[in-house]
Design a protein around this motif. Structure first.
Motif, mmCIF file in Angstrom:
data_model
loop_
_atom_site.group_PDB
_atom_site.id
_atom_site.type_symbol
_atom_site.label_atom_id
_atom_site.label_comp_id
_atom_site.label_asym_id
_atom_site.label_seq_id
_atom_site.Cartn_x
_atom_site.Cartn_y
_atom_site.Cartn_z
ATOM 1 N N UNK A 162 -12.605 2.229 4.830
ATOM 2 C CA UNK A 162 -11.721 1.525 3.915
ATOM 3 C C UNK A 162 -12.511 0.939 2.750
ATOM 4 N N UNK A 163 -13.718 0.497 3.034
ATOM 5 C CA UNK A 163 -14.601 -0.025 1.987
ATOM 6 C C UNK A 163 -14.749 1.025 0.889
ATOM 7 N N UNK A 164 -15.003 2.268 1.292
ATOM 8 C CA UNK A 164 -15.167 3.339 0.310
ATOM 9 C C UNK A 164 -13.843 3.693 -0.350
ATOM 10 N N UNK A 214 -10.946 3.741 -5.614
ATOM 11 C CA UNK A 214 -9.867 3.245 -6.482
ATOM 12 C C UNK A 214 -10.435 2.404 -7.629
ATOM 13 N N UNK A 215 -11.416 1.559 -7.325
ATOM 14 C CA UNK A 215 -12.013 0.718 -8.373
ATOM 15 C C UNK A 215 -12.626 1.608 -9.454
ATOM 16 N N UNK A 249 -12.441 -4.074 3.834
ATOM 17 C CA UNK A 249 -12.406 -3.936 2.373
ATOM 18 C C UNK A 249 -12.807 -5.217 1.638
ATOM 19 N N UNK A 250 -12.949 -6.294 2.381
ATOM 20 C CA UNK A 250 -12.987 -7.616 1.734
ATOM 21 C C UNK A 250 -13.909 -7.673 0.508
ATOM 22 N N UNK A 251 -15.120 -7.146 0.638
ATOM 23 C CA UNK A 251 -16.055 -7.234 -0.489
ATOM 24 C C UNK A 251 -15.490 -6.530 -1.724
ATOM 25 N N UNK A 252 -14.926 -5.343 -1.497
ATOM 26 C CA UNK A 252 -14.424 -4.568 -2.644
ATOM 27 C C UNK A 252 -13.161 -5.180 -3.244
ATOM 28 N N UNK A 253 -12.451 -5.987 -2.475
ATOM 29 C CA UNK A 253 -11.280 -6.668 -3.048
ATOM 30 C C UNK A 253 -11.732 -7.531 -4.227
ATOM 31 N N UNK A 254 -12.872 -8.194 -4.057
ATOM 32 C CA UNK A 254 -13.397 -9.011 -5.156
ATOM 33 C C UNK A 254 -13.815 -8.135 -6.339
ATOM 34 N N UNK A 255 -14.417 -6.995 -6.048
ATOM 35 C CA UNK A 255 -14.800 -6.100 -7.150
ATOM 36 C C UNK A 255 -13.567 -5.652 -7.931
ATOM 37 N N UNK A 256 -12.488 -5.367 -7.216
ATOM 38 C CA UNK A 256 -11.288 -4.873 -7.903
ATOM 39 C C UNK A 256 -10.731 -5.931 -8.853
ATOM 40 N N UNK A 289 -9.166 -13.606 -2.997
ATOM 41 C CA UNK A 289 -9.873 -12.469 -3.592
ATOM 42 C C UNK A 289 -9.342 -12.098 -4.973
ATOM 43 N N UNK A 290 -8.379 -12.846 -5.493
ATOM 44 C CA UNK A 290 -7.889 -12.541 -6.836
ATOM 45 C C UNK A 290 -6.804 -11.487 -6.890
ATOM 46 N N UNK A 291 -6.305 -11.050 -5.724
ATOM 47 C CA UNK A 291 -5.213 -10.070 -5.701
ATOM 48 C C UNK A 291 -3.871 -10.779 -5.719
ATOM 49 N N UNK A 292 -2.912 -10.151 -6.385
ATOM 50 C CA UNK A 292 -1.526 -10.589 -6.285
ATOM 51 C C UNK A 292 -1.019 -10.114 -4.922
ATOM 52 N N UNK A 293 -0.242 -10.955 -4.232
ATOM 53 C CA UNK A 293 0.269 -10.572 -2.915
ATOM 54 C C UNK A 293 1.788 -10.715 -2.855
ATOM 55 N N UNK A 294 2.458 -9.577 -2.575
ATOM 56 C CA UNK A 294 3.895 -9.579 -2.298
ATOM 57 C C UNK A 294 4.110 -9.374 -0.801
#
Lengths: 284, 394
Positions: free
Chosen positions: B58-60, B65-66, B87-94, B129-134
């Motif tokens: 999932x990380x990859x 996607x990023x 995925x947590x680390x990549x959530x921040x990258x996104x 992580x800066x993501x919008x969540x619905x």
């Protein structure tokens, strides 16, 4: 409280110098604080370290922006890094340089001291010609011109805490103490605290460098330049192969050409060159 | 418009197809879901001309996607529970690279012990992580929200990634009728992405390079501005979507019968449907209760909560997760939004439905009962096994 800022390059020992100063001050009965500040952790990259020395526990944890003393371990930084930023008028500026301190008077209304720490380091076998480890010689000079710590305490700190070559490093400190020269300063104009450095803030809206690294000269911390003797070069391509920064290209005939804007002066090409056709020459 | 009987997972897949996503990246093994299987079918059958990238984790998946988003592509991925945690680390990258990725998440409980039931711990843990969540209540809302999410994510004032979350089983594996809009309708609502020049094939550039304390905080402030733009932009998007499809999901905190309510329950996801029915029952008994559905958890709709608090005396917040804290995560946010308001309502925290346990009408009744009588400060664990009569096997 005395506040000190060290400027050096990764590998020269600025951070260790700052720590050793703290240990030395502690031996003298003072309350020291020392910490480094760096970005990219790379050999040769500009590094800053801070030290505070007081008669009571240091009660501030910020970078030193208005130092009483600035120590510059690499004179090449003088024209690349604003080393005197915030240094108050009449403050002490100690530079590792073979030049006379009077020649550095243009840097500002400061007490200026110079010590040829590279020569001292090499005399004691510390580091290499390409990267002499100058920190202990500079610390000895610091003890003399600052009066903040004693030479005995500096030597004792080196003998206890220097990561390697304690005897040679302590001897280098003594030589620095002896050799350092202070400029005969005339009257220093009365100035207030130096005006804060302002940086124009123009950021992209995304954390994106819109330019490729190809367009960014990255050689600004170079202190030595490879000089290629084409008379000995066999066009074997080893320099190109080993250069970590793609700073070697070839001309139409296959001869190596240095891309000076990317060469950081690491000396790997000179070390790897089979016919020893590359020499590292000190930057002017 | 076509009406199909779809699972929540298929609603995600159909929405991604209608959005004409260009890159789908997926780790195809557990805890992956049928969302990406259906998308693989669409790509294989030539119904979706997208690059489908199978990756080793999932990380990859999120890294693909990023990167694709940095090149201007419209991207989609999906995951669940442990996969989201990886995925947590990549959530921040996104979010930091302002990549407008839309991701479907099937909300499942986090191990240990292993459990694949509906539980919001996986996404609540990505709160910062800066993501919008619905959080969706129905399969229709899943499909509509994915389409709205692309408009939102790609809005030049927002430029942030969006998660569209659906409860495991209650949506993911539940089939129900869903109105699928025509491609022409969606195309008019959601034109191709107009990317900002970030990366371009063949042109050297760097993203996310080292930035010291002298500038880093300014980049964070820019992300904050993006988040501040989310709710006003969502309002505009919903108006446009309703004009084209006739469906309006009511913004970040749609309410039900709250106007004269003394007690309001705040719910997330599928439990809302059950709770709405209970509100109707209680209303017939003359009890003044209402409901608010926390549809958007990040950015938190604090203004809407304050509007709610202006009329209700008591608010109960139901969290379908236990976040190892004093209160439920949503309850904490609701209390914080109301802090310092004169006459602010009592806010009670309920934990219900954790680990996929049913949130039954009886449990909703008990929460309203507690709210209308002696609401504690919480959190109140609803429906613990030790507190009810059970038939023990053996």
């Amino acid at each position: 409280m005395i506040e000190v800022r060290f400027h050096g390059r990764g590998g020269q020992g600025a951070v260790v110098a700052s720590e050793l100063l703290a240990h030395a001050a502690f031996r003298d009965g003072k309350f020291p604080q020392s910490f480094p500040f760096f970005g990219v952790e790379r050999r040769g990259a500009p590094v800053t370290a801070y030290a505070r020395i007081d008669d009571r526990p240091v009660d501030v944890r910020t970078s030193v922006t208005a130092p009483d003393i600035v120590v510059v371990l690499d004179a090449g930084l003088l024209r690349r890094v604003p080393v005197t930023a915030g240094l108050r008028a009449g403050g002490l500026l100690l530079v590792n340089s073979p030049r006379r301190p009077e020649e550095l008077a243009g840097l500002g209304p400061f007490r200026i001291a110079a010590v040829d720490a590279a020569r001292i380091a090499l005399r004691h076998g510390l580091g290499s010609v390409t990267l002499p480890i100058v920190n202990t010689a500079v610390l000895g000079a610091f003890a003399r011109v600052s009066g903040v710590v004693s030479l005995d305490a500096v030597r004792a700190a080196i003998e206890s805490f220097s990561p390697a070559r304690q005897v040679e490093n302590a001897a280098a400190a003594s030589d620095g103490y002896t050799d350092v020269v202070t400029a005969e300063v005339g009257p220093i104009p009365e100035l207030g605290p130096a005006s804060p450095r302002t940086v124009p803030l123009v950021l992209p809206e995304d954390p994106v460098a819109s330019r490729s690294s190809e367009t960014l000269p990255t050689a600004d911390w170079r202190s030595l330049t490879p000089v290629i003797d084409l008379g000995r070069c066999t066009r074997c391509n080893f320099c190109w192969k080993f250069c970590p920064d793609n700073a070697i290209e070839f001309d139409a005939a296959g001869w190596p050409v240095l891309r000076g804007e990317f060469c950081k002066g690491c000396g790997i090409c000179a070390a790897e060159c089979p016919p020893r056709a590359i020499a590292m020459r000190a930057e002017a | 418009m076509t009406r199909l009987v779809l699972s929540g997972n298929s609603a995600q897949s159909y929405a991604a197809r209608l959005a004409r996503v260009q890159v789908v990246a997926a780790y195809p093994i557990t805890p992956q879901t049928s969302i990406v299987e259906k998308l693989a079918d669409f790509v294989a059958d030539g119904e979706l001309p997208a690059q489908y990238v199978k990756v080793e984790s999932e990380h990859s998946a999120l890294q693909v996607c990023v990167s694709a988003a940095a090149l201007g592509a419209r991207t989609y991925t999906a995951t669940s529970s442990q996969g989201l945690l990886l995925m947590h680390e990549l959530l921040h990258w996104a979010s930091g690279l302002r990549a407008p990725i839309v991701m479907g998440v099937v909300n499942r409980a986090v191990a240990p012990p292993w459990n694949i039931g509906a539980d919001h711990t996986d996404t609540i843990a990505q709160r910062d992580t800066g993501w919008v969540q619905f959080y969706a209540e129905s399969n229709q809302e899943v499909l509509d929200t994915v389409l709205q999410a692309y408009r939102l994510a790609e809005d030049l004032a927002v430029r942030l990634p969006v998660m569209v979350n659906e409860d495991a089983f209650y949506l993911s594996h539940t089939v129900e009728p869903v109105d699928v809009p025509d491609p022409a309708t969606v195309d008019a609502f959601l034109p191709p992405r107009t990317p900002r020049a970030v990366l371009e094939l063949g042109v050297g550039a760097r993203v996310g390079s080292f930035t010291g304390p002298d500038h880093y905080v300014e980049f964070r402030r820019q992300v904050a501005r993006g988040l501040e733009s989310v709710l006003p932009t969502l309002t505009e998007i919903e108006v446009d979507y309703a004009r084209r499809t006739g469906r309006d999901h009511g913004g970040p905190l749609p309410t039900y019968r709250v106007d004269d309510a003394d007690a309001v329950l705040v719910t997330m996801g599928t439990m809302t449907t059950t709770a709405r029915k209970v509100v109707d029952e209680l209303r017939t008994q003359g009890r003044k209760v209402g409901l608010a559905k926390l549809r958007v958890f990040r950015p938190f709709p604090a203004e809407a909560v304050r509007a709610l608090g202006a009329t209700a005396d008591r608010i109960g917040v139901v969290d379908r997760s236990y976040t190892f804290a004093g209160l439920g995560a949503a309850a904490t946010e609701v209390r914080s939004a109301l802090y310092g308001r004169t006459g602010a309502p009592t806010v009670a925290s309920f934990l219900a439905g954790v680990g996929g346990r049913d949130v039954t009408p009886q449990i909703v009744h008990r929460m309203f009962d507690a709210l209308l009588s002696e609401p504690g400060t919480g959190p109140a664990w609803m429906d613990l096994e030790a507190e009810r009569e059970v038939t023990v096997r053996g």
